[in-house]
Design a protein around this motif. Sequence first.
Motif, PDB file in Angstrom:
ATOM      1  N   LYS A  14     -35.767  50.325  13.452  1.00 56.65           N
ATOM      2  CA  LYS A  14     -35.618  50.189  11.919  1.00 56.65           C
ATOM      3  C   LYS A  14     -34.055  49.979  11.514  1.00 56.65           C
ATOM      4  N   SER A  15     -33.232  49.720  12.572  1.00 49.94           N
ATOM      5  CA  SER A  15     -31.851  49.269  12.497  1.00 49.94           C
ATOM      6  C   SER A  15     -31.522  47.976  13.038  1.00 49.94           C
ATOM      7  N   GLU A  16     -30.985  47.059  12.476  1.00 44.06           N
ATOM      8  CA  GLU A  16     -30.799  45.828  13.014  1.00 44.06           C
ATOM      9  C   GLU A  16     -29.578  45.975  13.973  1.00 44.06           C
ATOM     10  N   GLN A  17     -28.614  46.974  13.504  1.00 46.44           N
ATOM     11  CA  GLN A  17     -27.548  47.212  14.595  1.00 46.44           C
ATOM     12  C   GLN A  17     -27.832  47.849  15.725  1.00 46.44           C
ATOM     13  N   GLU A  18     -28.991  48.844  15.891  1.00 45.10           N
ATOM     14  CA  GLU A  18     -29.501  49.352  17.086  1.00 45.10           C
ATOM     15  C   GLU A  18     -30.048  48.148  17.995  1.00 45.10           C
ATOM     16  N   LEU A  19     -30.616  47.174  17.258  1.00 42.54           N
ATOM     17  CA  LEU A  19     -31.334  46.234  18.036  1.00 42.54           C
ATOM     18  C   LEU A  19     -30.359  45.189  18.576  1.00 42.54           C
ATOM     19  N   TYR A  20     -29.486  44.686  17.671  1.00 41.73           N
ATOM     20  CA  TYR A  20     -28.552  44.041  18.188  1.00 41.73           C
ATOM     21  C   TYR A  20     -27.729  44.309  19.438  1.00 41.73           C
ATOM     22  N   GLU A  21     -27.457  45.946  19.337  1.00 46.04           N
ATOM     23  CA  GLU A  21     -26.651  46.091  20.756  1.00 46.04           C
ATOM     24  C   GLU A  21     -27.541  46.270  21.729  1.00 46.04           C
ATOM     25  N   LEU A  22     -28.906  46.553  21.691  1.00 45.26           N
ATOM     26  CA  LEU A  22     -29.635  46.261  22.919  1.00 45.26           C
ATOM     27  C   LEU A  22     -29.731  44.940  23.388  1.00 45.26           C
ATOM     28  N   GLU A  24     -27.712  42.337  22.880  1.00 44.96           N
ATOM     29  CA  GLU A  24     -26.349  41.984  23.106  1.00 44.96           C
ATOM     30  C   GLU A  24     -25.794  42.648  24.645  1.00 44.96           C
ATOM     31  N   TYR A  25     -25.929  44.241  24.794  1.00 44.48           N
ATOM     32  CA  TYR A  25     -25.571  44.651  25.741  1.00 44.48           C
ATOM     33  C   TYR A  25     -26.455  44.941  26.960  1.00 44.48           C
ATOM     34  N   GLY A  26     -27.547  44.797  26.688  1.00 45.67           N
ATOM     35  CA  GLY A  26     -28.819  44.989  27.722  1.00 45.67           C
ATOM     36  C   GLY A  26     -29.124  46.429  27.703  1.00 45.67           C
ATOM     37  N   ARG A  27     -28.587  47.381  26.907  1.00 46.25           N
ATOM     38  CA  ARG A  27     -28.769  48.751  26.971  1.00 46.25           C
ATOM     39  C   ARG A  27     -28.658  49.164  25.488  1.00 46.25           C
ATOM     40  N   LEU A  80     -32.834  46.703  28.541  1.00 41.07           N
ATOM     41  CA  LEU A  80     -33.590  45.436  28.274  1.00 41.07           C
ATOM     42  C   LEU A  80     -34.106  44.817  29.474  1.00 41.07           C
ATOM     43  N   GLU A  81     -35.440  44.302  29.367  1.00 40.57           N
ATOM     44  CA  GLU A  81     -35.973  43.777  30.819  1.00 40.57           C
ATOM     45  C   GLU A  81     -35.916  42.386  30.642  1.00 40.57           C
ATOM     46  N   ARG A  82     -36.105  41.842  29.570  1.00 40.78           N
ATOM     47  CA  ARG A  82     -35.940  40.434  29.234  1.00 40.78           C
ATOM     48  C   ARG A  82     -36.347  40.239  27.940  1.00 40.78           C
ATOM     49  N   LYS A  83     -35.841  39.056  27.217  1.00 36.07           N
ATOM     50  CA  LYS A  83     -36.292  38.653  25.861  1.00 36.07           C
ATOM     51  C   LYS A  83     -37.573  37.989  25.955  1.00 36.07           C
ATOM     52  N   LEU A  84     -38.312  37.805  24.946  1.00 31.85           N
ATOM     53  CA  LEU A  84     -39.459  36.966  25.114  1.00 31.85           C
ATOM     54  C   LEU A  84     -39.052  35.519  24.823  1.00 31.85           C
TER      55      LEU A  84
END
Length: 106
Positions: A14-22, A24-27, A80-84
């Motif tokens: 729901k949050s762009e910031q939470e997604l960005y952190e995942l 960008e940093y893998g966690r 993060l396992e991997r980006k699609l």
Amino acid sequence: MGFQTEFNSVCKFKSEQELYELLEYGRGKMVKQGFRVFPTGQKVIAYTPDNVAVAIVKIVGCIAEINFQNQEVTEVEMILERKLTEEESRIQTQLADEMFFGEQTK
């Protein structure tokens, strides 16, 4: 008060910031309203707030609690396992729209 089970293949931010952190940093972690169950150890597809599939993530922790504002919340920790790829994202997005996010009354 009760737990709501999440779809086994969906992890919608729901949050762009939470997604960005995942990404960008893998966690990262995501906070959801209400008590929810996210199965620890399971790999799921992560979606943007606009319902676009972006990555495969692994759920590594899920804590449901009542916070200091007396709200029921669930914090979900993931790696993060991997980006699609672009094609994987397109296909997963279309499938999720039909199965989860699209019009529910057909």
